[in-house]
Design an enzyme around this catalytic site. Structure first.
Site, PDB file in Angstrom:
ATOM      1  N   SER A  25       0.838  -1.209   0.000  1.00  0.00           N
ATOM      2  CA  SER A  25       0.000   0.000   0.000  1.00  0.00           C
ATOM      3  C   SER A  25       0.867   1.250   0.000  1.00  0.00           C
ATOM      4  O   SER A  25       0.605   2.211  -0.729  1.00  0.00           O
ATOM      5  CB  SER A  25      -0.895   0.026   1.240  1.00  0.00           C
ATOM      6  OG  SER A  25      -1.853  -0.991   1.163  1.00  0.00           O
ATOM      7  N   GLY A  97      -6.050  -3.449  -7.654  1.00  0.00           N
ATOM      8  CA  GLY A  97      -7.220  -2.628  -7.352  1.00  0.00           C
ATOM      9  C   GLY A  97      -6.802  -1.272  -6.809  1.00  0.00           C
ATOM     10  O   GLY A  97      -7.395  -0.241  -7.123  1.00  0.00           O
ATOM     11  N   ASP A 322      -7.061  -8.080   4.496  1.00  0.00           N
ATOM     12  CA  ASP A 322      -6.243  -8.895   3.593  1.00  0.00           C
ATOM     13  C   ASP A 322      -5.698 -10.156   4.268  1.00  0.00           C
ATOM     14  O   ASP A 322      -5.035 -10.964   3.625  1.00  0.00           O
ATOM     15  CB  ASP A 322      -5.070  -8.065   3.047  1.00  0.00           C
ATOM     16  CG  ASP A 322      -5.556  -6.999   2.068  1.00  0.00           C
ATOM     17  OD1 ASP A 322      -6.663  -7.145   1.515  1.00  0.00           O
ATOM     18  OD2 ASP A 322      -4.826  -6.014   1.868  1.00  0.00           O
ATOM     19  N   ARG A 401      -2.950 -14.380  -2.451  1.00  0.00           N
ATOM     20  CA  ARG A 401      -3.171 -14.746  -1.042  1.00  0.00           C
ATOM     21  C   ARG A 401      -3.790 -16.139  -0.917  1.00  0.00           C
ATOM     22  O   ARG A 401      -3.629 -16.801   0.107  1.00  0.00           O
ATOM     23  CB  ARG A 401      -3.999 -13.678  -0.329  1.00  0.00           C
ATOM     24  CG  ARG A 401      -3.236 -12.351  -0.318  1.00  0.00           C
ATOM     25  CD  ARG A 401      -3.619 -11.373   0.756  1.00  0.00           C
ATOM     26  NE  ARG A 401      -2.578 -10.373   0.864  1.00  0.00           N
ATOM     27  CZ  ARG A 401      -2.623  -9.140   0.362  1.00  0.00           C
ATOM     28  NH1 ARG A 401      -3.703  -8.709  -0.246  1.00  0.00           N
ATOM     29  NH2 ARG A 401      -1.600  -8.324   0.494  1.00  0.00           N
TER      30      ARG A 401
HETATM   31  C1  S3P Z   1      -5.751  -1.383  -0.030  1.00  0.00           C
HETATM   32  C2  S3P Z   1      -7.007  -1.391   0.493  1.00  0.00           C
HETATM   33  C3  S3P Z   1      -7.801  -2.626   0.681  1.00  0.00           C
HETATM   34  C4  S3P Z   1      -6.933  -3.877   0.583  1.00  0.00           C
HETATM   35  C5  S3P Z   1      -5.982  -3.808  -0.570  1.00  0.00           C
HETATM   36  C6  S3P Z   1      -5.054  -2.607  -0.443  1.00  0.00           C
HETATM   37  C7  S3P Z   1      -5.064  -0.084  -0.190  1.00  0.00           C
HETATM   38  O1  S3P Z   1      -8.812  -2.680  -0.305  1.00  0.00           O
HETATM   39  O2  S3P Z   1      -7.738  -5.013   0.479  1.00  0.00           O
HETATM   40  O3  S3P Z   1      -5.198  -4.988  -0.648  1.00  0.00           O
HETATM   41  O4  S3P Z   1      -3.823  -0.063  -0.398  1.00  0.00           O
HETATM   42  O5  S3P Z   1      -5.724   0.941  -0.094  1.00  0.00           O
HETATM   43  P1  S3P Z   1     -10.234  -1.953  -0.125  1.00  0.00           P
HETATM   44  O6  S3P Z   1      -9.979  -0.520   0.002  1.00  0.00           O
HETATM   45  O7  S3P Z   1     -11.022  -2.274  -1.358  1.00  0.00           O
HETATM   46  O8  S3P Z   1     -10.851  -2.574   1.090  1.00  0.00           O
END
Ligand code: S3P
Length: 442
Positions: A25, A97, A322, A401
């Site tokens: 992140s 994502g 996660d 994962r």
């Molecule tokens: C993340 C937020 C989470 C997490 C992803 C990383 C981020 O997703 O599951 O692996 O870096 O902001 P969501 O915001 O969809 O919950």
């Protein structure tokens, strides 16, 4: 490299200190902030995984120069409105994502149409959750089947600030709106269910015009138009989500002890620690420090003796979002029935993870009762598979994962496992199996 990982034996005992790669992140956010800063930013210990490399490719396409060396990454940002790109640009978020959603917030004022694509897994994930609020700023979107990638964004040069209530506890949605808010005239106000707050902490560290009010169940964030972002040199701490696999491996192995060095322990990320401690696993933080607004520490964990079942409080969900797959392995070995509720978001990840949790636990011979947003796990403290029991894990949309959780299950519960699509780890943790092998040979 063979694509299938075969595991035929449980892991022996180990006593080691390891370092896992940089936080994903923070790595992606650093790339994005550095691209918007004016001048040269340097990161050390940036996670060199496919998701982060995808972020670097995207900003390069947007006209930003990047130099990647073995131990550092240098980005020459061109300022908040400095992106330059050719017409009909196509950018690829691949499996990420975080990249796909955050970059849309940044592109909110790019008036030439840009196409965003992703891989097979990302193309099954909901993008309406960000395009709906982003549309309110004045941008236009065309999605595939109203929800999905590929999509087209046509930004606007006259953006109105918005009021937005983020109810899912999604840091990706919240962060996308924060980036967009930096480009709108006036104050954007976000009421957000608690989720990881790295974007806010970076904004604060960079002295951007952000106000954060932490309430009990949500945060209120106000963000104003940003004129300039200063360069950002950052030494990325290790990833708690990558550490999670080794925390559980140690907890479920006999007579073992592990120290994981220099891990980011941001309070919005350590749900796994709180949950496992409640279940009776001994974990301690050593050498705690604060670095640029983020907490970090060495994590020490030892083999667990009596694991207790948990009725997991929902307020811990977003801080462990996660890590649930691997947490469920601990519940499988607990005394009693564990219950995890309000976790429907798990089915919105790289694969439908709640469904995969049920599949893996069933293969382990553990009873579960699963709904669309909860799981009950009937733990068995003596859980151990016959060494001849064959288990194959495949067709899971290459969710990194699912792969790593399966490896930890094989090493702790036994059986003969064939886990397909080993290259899935490249999205977040390319040297995962190397560290496993180091512990196997201890
Ligand atoms: C993340 C937020 C989470 C997490 C992803 C990383 C981020 O997703 O599951 O692996 O870096 O902001 P969501 O915001 O969809 O919950």
């Amino acid at each position: 490299m063979p694509r299938v990982e075969n595991i035929n034996n449980k892991i022996g005992n180990f006593k080691k200190s390891i370092t896992v790669p940089g936080d994903k992140s923070l790595s992606i956010r650093w790339v994005l902030f550095a691209s918007l800063a004016k001048g040269k930013s340097i990161a050390k210990n940036l996670l060199m995984s496919e998701d982060v490399l995808a972020a670097i490719e995207v900003i390069k396409k947007l006209g930003i120069k990047v130099i990647l060396k073995k131990n550092e990454c240098i980005i020459f940002g061109k300022g908040v409105d400095g992106y330059k790109y050719k017409k009909n640009l196509k950018i690829d978020a691949k499996n990420s994502g975080t990249l796909g959603r955050l970059i849309l917030g940044i592109l909110i004022n790019s008036t030439d149409s840009i196409q965003l694509v992703g891989d097979k897994s990302l193309s099954k994930r909901d993008f309406k959750r960000v395009t709906d609020p982003l549309s309110k700023f004045g941008a236009k979107f065309k999605l595939t089947n109203k929800n999905f990638l590929p999509l087209k964004i046509i930004g606007s040069s006259t953006l109105k600030p918005i009021k937005y209530y983020e109810k899912k506890g999604s840091a990706q949605c919240k962060s996308s709106i924060i980036f967009a808010g930096m480009k709108a005239d006036g104050t954007t106000i976000i009421k957000a269910k608690k989720s990881r707050n790295h974007t806010e902490l970076l904004c604060k560290h960079l002295k951007l015009p952000i106000i954060i009010k932490n309430k009990k169940n949500f945060d209120e964030i106000q963000i104003n138009k940003v004129k300039k972002i200063n360069t950002l040199n950052y030494n990325i701490p290790s990833d708690i989500s990558s550490s999670a696999f080794f925390i559980v491996l140690t907890a479920l192995s006999k007579n073992s002890e592990l120290v994981i060095k220099n891990v980011n322990i941001n309070p919005s990320r350590i749900g796994i620690i709180t949950i496992l401690k409640k279940m009776g696993v001994r974990i301690i933080f050593k050498n705690q420090k604060v670095y640029k607004g983020e907490k970090k520490a060495d994590i020490k964990v030892v083999s667990a003796k009596n694991i207790k079942a948990i009725n997991c409080p929902s307020e811990l969900n977003s801080g462990a979002i996660d890590e649930f797959l691997v947490i469920f392995l601990v519940a499988a070995k607990a005394k009693g029935i564990s219950y995890f509720k309000n976790i429907g978001e798990l089915n919105q990840k790289e694969s439908p993870r709640l469904k995969w949790a049920q599949k893996i636990l069933t293969l382990l011979g553990v009873k579960t009762v699963t709904t669309t947003d909860s799981i009950k796990i009937y733990g068995n403290p003596n859980l151990s598979l016959d060494f001849n029991k064959k288990i194959t894990i495949k067709n899971y949309l290459k969710d990194h994962r699912v792969f790593m959780t399966s490896v930890i299950a094989a090493l702790t519960f036994g059986g003969k496992w064939s886990v397909h699509d080993k290259d899935s780890i490249n999205t977040s943790f390319p040297n995962f199996l190397k560290i496993i092998n180091k512990l196997k040979n201890d």
